[in-house]
Scaffold this motif. Sequence first.
Motif, PDB file in Angstrom:
ATOM      1  N   MET A   1       7.442 -13.519  -3.161  1.00 31.37           N
ATOM      2  CA  MET A   1       8.340 -12.392  -3.318  1.00 31.37           C
ATOM      3  C   MET A   1       8.595 -11.759  -1.958  1.00 31.37           C
ATOM      4  O   MET A   1       7.766 -11.842  -1.061  1.00 31.37           O
ATOM      5  CB  MET A   1       7.736 -11.352  -4.266  1.00 31.37           C
ATOM      6  N   PRO A   2       9.792 -11.142  -1.766  1.00 30.16           N
ATOM      7  CA  PRO A   2      10.063 -10.452  -0.498  1.00 30.16           C
ATOM      8  C   PRO A   2       9.051  -9.345  -0.277  1.00 30.16           C
ATOM      9  O   PRO A   2       8.663  -8.648  -1.213  1.00 30.16           O
ATOM     10  CB  PRO A   2      11.477  -9.887  -0.710  1.00 30.16           C
ATOM     11  N   PHE A   3       8.607  -9.188   0.972  1.00 28.79           N
ATOM     12  CA  PHE A   3       7.618  -8.167   1.267  1.00 28.79           C
ATOM     13  C   PHE A   3       8.233  -6.793   1.031  1.00 28.79           C
ATOM     14  O   PHE A   3       9.376  -6.543   1.393  1.00 28.79           O
ATOM     15  CB  PHE A   3       7.156  -8.296   2.710  1.00 28.79           C
ATOM     16  N   PRO A   4       7.494  -5.863   0.394  1.00 31.14           N
ATOM     17  CA  PRO A   4       8.056  -4.546   0.059  1.00 31.14           C
ATOM     18  C   PRO A   4       8.503  -3.772   1.292  1.00 31.14           C
ATOM     19  O   PRO A   4       7.913  -3.886   2.363  1.00 31.14           O
ATOM     20  CB  PRO A   4       6.882  -3.826  -0.626  1.00 31.14           C
ATOM     21  N   LYS A   5       9.557  -2.992   1.120  1.00 31.69           N
ATOM     22  CA  LYS A   5       9.980  -2.073   2.170  1.00 31.69           C
ATOM     23  C   LYS A   5       9.112  -0.822   2.096  1.00 31.69           C
ATOM     24  O   LYS A   5       8.493  -0.532   1.081  1.00 31.69           O
ATOM     25  CB  LYS A   5      11.452  -1.701   2.001  1.00 31.69           C
ATOM     26  N   GLN A   6       9.104  -0.059   3.197  1.00 26.13           N
ATOM     27  CA  GLN A   6       8.265   1.123   3.245  1.00 26.13           C
ATOM     28  C   GLN A   6       8.574   2.089   2.104  1.00 26.13           C
ATOM     29  O   GLN A   6       7.661   2.617   1.466  1.00 26.13           O
ATOM     30  CB  GLN A   6       8.426   1.835   4.593  1.00 26.13           C
ATOM     31  N   ILE A   7       9.859   2.314   1.824  1.00 24.66           N
ATOM     32  CA  ILE A   7      10.222   3.288   0.796  1.00 24.66           C
ATOM     33  C   ILE A   7       9.762   2.846  -0.588  1.00 24.66           C
ATOM     34  O   ILE A   7       9.490   3.666  -1.470  1.00 24.66           O
ATOM     35  CB  ILE A   7      11.746   3.557   0.805  1.00 24.66           C
ATOM     36  N   GLU A   8       9.650   1.518  -0.784  1.00 26.30           N
ATOM     37  CA  GLU A   8       9.227   1.001  -2.083  1.00 26.30           C
ATOM     38  C   GLU A   8       7.734   1.195  -2.328  1.00 26.30           C
ATOM     39  O   GLU A   8       7.278   1.034  -3.458  1.00 26.30           O
ATOM     40  CB  GLU A   8       9.587  -0.487  -2.184  1.00 26.30           C
ATOM     41  N   VAL A   9       7.015   1.538  -1.281  1.00 27.18           N
ATOM     42  CA  VAL A   9       5.573   1.716  -1.405  1.00 27.18           C
ATOM     43  C   VAL A   9       5.207   3.191  -1.604  1.00 27.18           C
ATOM     44  O   VAL A   9       4.121   3.515  -2.068  1.00 27.18           O
ATOM     45  CB  VAL A   9       4.853   1.158  -0.154  1.00 27.18           C
ATOM     46  N   GLU A  10       6.132   4.101  -1.273  1.00 23.49           N
ATOM     47  CA  GLU A  10       5.799   5.529  -1.256  1.00 23.49           C
ATOM     48  C   GLU A  10       5.344   6.060  -2.621  1.00 23.49           C
ATOM     49  O   GLU A  10       4.251   6.636  -2.741  1.00 23.49           O
ATOM     50  CB  GLU A  10       6.989   6.335  -0.734  1.00 23.49           C
ATOM     51  N   LEU A  11       6.152   5.881  -3.648  1.00 25.76           N
ATOM     52  CA  LEU A  11       5.761   6.409  -4.963  1.00 25.76           C
ATOM     53  C   LEU A  11       4.536   5.707  -5.541  1.00 25.76           C
ATOM     54  O   LEU A  11       3.665   6.369  -6.109  1.00 25.76           O
ATOM     55  CB  LEU A  11       6.931   6.328  -5.941  1.00 25.76           C
ATOM     56  N   PRO A  12       4.434   4.372  -5.424  1.00 27.94           N
ATOM     57  CA  PRO A  12       3.205   3.736  -5.895  1.00 27.94           C
ATOM     58  C   PRO A  12       1.954   4.292  -5.213  1.00 27.94           C
ATOM     59  O   PRO A  12       0.906   4.421  -5.852  1.00 27.94           O
ATOM     60  CB  PRO A  12       3.428   2.258  -5.556  1.00 27.94           C
ATOM     61  N   LEU A  13       2.059   4.634  -3.932  1.00 24.06           N
ATOM     62  CA  LEU A  13       0.918   5.215  -3.235  1.00 24.06           C
ATOM     63  C   LEU A  13       0.582   6.591  -3.805  1.00 24.06           C
ATOM     64  O   LEU A  13      -0.590   6.902  -4.073  1.00 24.06           O
ATOM     65  CB  LEU A  13       1.227   5.322  -1.740  1.00 24.06           C
ATOM     66  N   LEU A  14       1.587   7.407  -4.040  1.00 28.14           N
ATOM     67  CA  LEU A  14       1.345   8.726  -4.625  1.00 28.14           C
ATOM     68  C   LEU A  14       0.768   8.603  -6.034  1.00 28.14           C
ATOM     69  O   LEU A  14      -0.134   9.353  -6.420  1.00 28.14           O
ATOM     70  CB  LEU A  14       2.644   9.534  -4.648  1.00 28.14           C
ATOM     71  N   ARG A  15       1.280   7.639  -6.801  1.00 29.76           N
ATOM     72  CA  ARG A  15       0.775   7.445  -8.165  1.00 29.76           C
ATOM     73  C   ARG A  15      -0.683   6.990  -8.152  1.00 29.76           C
ATOM     74  O   ARG A  15      -1.483   7.397  -8.990  1.00 29.76           O
ATOM     75  CB  ARG A  15       1.646   6.430  -8.913  1.00 29.76           C
ATOM     76  N   ALA A  16      -1.009   6.122  -7.198  1.00 28.34           N
ATOM     77  CA  ALA A  16      -2.385   5.626  -7.108  1.00 28.34           C
ATOM     78  C   ALA A  16      -3.350   6.766  -6.802  1.00 28.34           C
ATOM     79  O   ALA A  16      -4.449   6.825  -7.355  1.00 28.34           O
ATOM     80  CB  ALA A  16      -2.474   4.544  -6.038  1.00 28.34           C
ATOM     81  N   LEU A  17      -2.951   7.674  -5.923  1.00 27.56           N
ATOM     82  CA  LEU A  17      -3.790   8.828  -5.614  1.00 27.56           C
ATOM     83  C   LEU A  17      -3.938   9.735  -6.833  1.00 27.56           C
ATOM     84  O   LEU A  17      -5.027  10.220  -7.143  1.00 27.56           O
ATOM     85  CB  LEU A  17      -3.202   9.612  -4.441  1.00 27.56           C
ATOM     86  N   GLU A  18      -2.838   9.959  -7.524  1.00 30.55           N
ATOM     87  CA  GLU A  18      -2.871  10.806  -8.711  1.00 30.55           C
ATOM     88  C   GLU A  18      -3.805  10.230  -9.770  1.00 30.55           C
ATOM     89  O   GLU A  18      -4.580  10.953 -10.409  1.00 30.55           O
ATOM     90  CB  GLU A  18      -1.466  10.960  -9.280  1.00 30.55           C
ATOM     91  N   ALA A  19      -3.749   8.903  -9.956  1.00 26.28           N
ATOM     92  CA  ALA A  19      -4.572   8.245 -10.972  1.00 26.28           C
ATOM     93  C   ALA A  19      -6.053   8.351 -10.652  1.00 26.28           C
ATOM     94  O   ALA A  19      -6.896   8.278 -11.546  1.00 26.28           O
ATOM     95  CB  ALA A  19      -4.166   6.778 -11.101  1.00 26.28           C
ATOM     96  N   ARG A  20      -6.377   8.538  -9.366  1.00 22.83           N
ATOM     97  CA  ARG A  20      -7.780   8.646  -8.962  1.00 22.83           C
ATOM     98  C   ARG A  20      -8.217  10.102  -8.792  1.00 22.83           C
ATOM     99  O   ARG A  20      -9.170  10.388  -8.071  1.00 22.83           O
ATOM    100  CB  ARG A  20      -8.015   7.858  -7.680  1.00 22.83           C
ATOM    101  N   GLY A  21      -7.490  10.990  -9.425  1.00 24.64           N
ATOM    102  CA  GLY A  21      -7.876  12.388  -9.388  1.00 24.64           C
ATOM    103  C   GLY A  21      -7.317  13.171  -8.223  1.00 24.64           C
ATOM    104  O   GLY A  21      -7.680  14.333  -8.016  1.00 24.64           O
ATOM    105  N   GLY A  22      -6.441  12.547  -7.433  1.00 24.05           N
ATOM    106  CA  GLY A  22      -5.783  13.259  -6.340  1.00 24.05           C
ATOM    107  C   GLY A  22      -6.238  12.856  -4.959  1.00 24.05           C
ATOM    108  O   GLY A  22      -5.578  13.215  -3.977  1.00 24.05           O
ATOM    109  N   ASP A  23      -7.337  12.121  -4.838  1.00 28.33           N
ATOM    110  CA  ASP A  23      -7.754  11.670  -3.507  1.00 28.33           C
ATOM    111  C   ASP A  23      -8.536  10.361  -3.634  1.00 28.33           C
ATOM    112  O   ASP A  23      -9.097  10.052  -4.693  1.00 28.33           O
ATOM    113  CB  ASP A  23      -8.605  12.731  -2.801  1.00 28.33           C
ATOM    114  N   ALA A  24      -8.532   9.617  -2.547  1.00 23.66           N
ATOM    115  CA  ALA A  24      -9.217   8.322  -2.548  1.00 23.66           C
ATOM    116  C   ALA A  24      -9.352   7.822  -1.118  1.00 23.66           C
ATOM    117  O   ALA A  24      -8.675   8.310  -0.205  1.00 23.66           O
ATOM    118  CB  ALA A  24      -8.451   7.306  -3.388  1.00 23.66           C
ATOM    119  N   ARG A  25     -10.212   6.841  -0.942  1.00 25.06           N
ATOM    120  CA  ARG A  25     -10.347   6.187   0.353  1.00 25.06           C
ATOM    121  C   ARG A  25      -9.369   5.014   0.428  1.00 25.06           C
ATOM    122  O   ARG A  25      -9.057   4.392  -0.600  1.00 25.06           O
ATOM    123  CB  ARG A  25     -11.778   5.702   0.567  1.00 25.06           C
ATOM    124  N   PRO A  26      -8.885   4.711   1.621  1.00 26.92           N
ATOM    125  CA  PRO A  26      -7.846   3.688   1.774  1.00 26.92           C
ATOM    126  C   PRO A  26      -8.168   2.358   1.108  1.00 26.92           C
ATOM    127  O   PRO A  26      -7.316   1.785   0.413  1.00 26.92           O
ATOM    128  CB  PRO A  26      -7.734   3.542   3.296  1.00 26.92           C
TER     129      PRO A  26
END
Length: 283
Positions: A1-26
């Motif tokens: 698959m084509p490698f994701p663009k930066q903008i396509e990663v922004e919301l998934p990153l925010l969602r991942a943090l939210e799912a972990r209670g708001g903070d997480a390690r990289p």
Amino acid sequence: MPFPKQIEVELPLLRALEARGGDARPHDIYPVIASELGLTPDEQEERLEGSPSTRKWSNLVRWVRQRLVELGQIDRSQRGVWRLTASGRERLLRAREQGSLEGRAEDSPERVAIAAVSLRDLMNSNTEEIKKRLAAELQELSPRSFEFFCRNFLSHLGFTTVEVTRTSQDGGIDGHGDFRQGAVRIRSAFQAKRWTKGVVGRPDIDRFRGAIQGEYDHGVFLTTSRFSRDAKEASYKKGAITILLLDGEAIAEMLLERGLGVRKSPLYVYDIDEEFFDIEDEE
């Protein structure tokens, strides 16, 4: 698959943090976002060409994190921890209200245009475009020319004394050569199928294996097309000669990795080495 663009990663990153209670390690975040975007394990392990020790995927996520820090949607005041801010939660809420799953609806056209042409996105797009062009070049070859291409290609992969057979009455064997694994010399044969339509199926693999059984120790099947699932499963068979399968996409990928058939123009992109600054306080 084509490698994701930066903008396509922004919301998934925010969602991942939210799912972990708001903070997480990289390191806890990278695989979560990759799973949402459908990246394979191999794609996640791909390295930057100019920095073999750096994973391309984690590097992209770090750049996205920095962009979100600048927007005030992630807080990184605590070293090693990424924390979702109130602004980040508001963006997630807006995205849900607008029914956006990819993170584009809540962005202005200007914002999308800017993000879509980031230097890294352009580099990734160039890589995908070159792979397609390499695959197209292979399909432009005549069947006989593709056989000679396979001879040269295998030579670059470490095969020695590679030759193309002179006649078509070879039982499916288009060439042969030797491959050394340590002190062991492995006698290998290859078949080259320059196809523009259809897929290579299991019967093709079985016929090739039957043709080399008893005379060769290993086989390589190269095609400009692709292999069916049955063909892939038949390539490794207990008690039988192993057949290495290389389709058009795999060949293009290997050509690019080894700098074969392409010209490289120098382009340097600087990045922060976070490990360099990972220093413990001294008493």
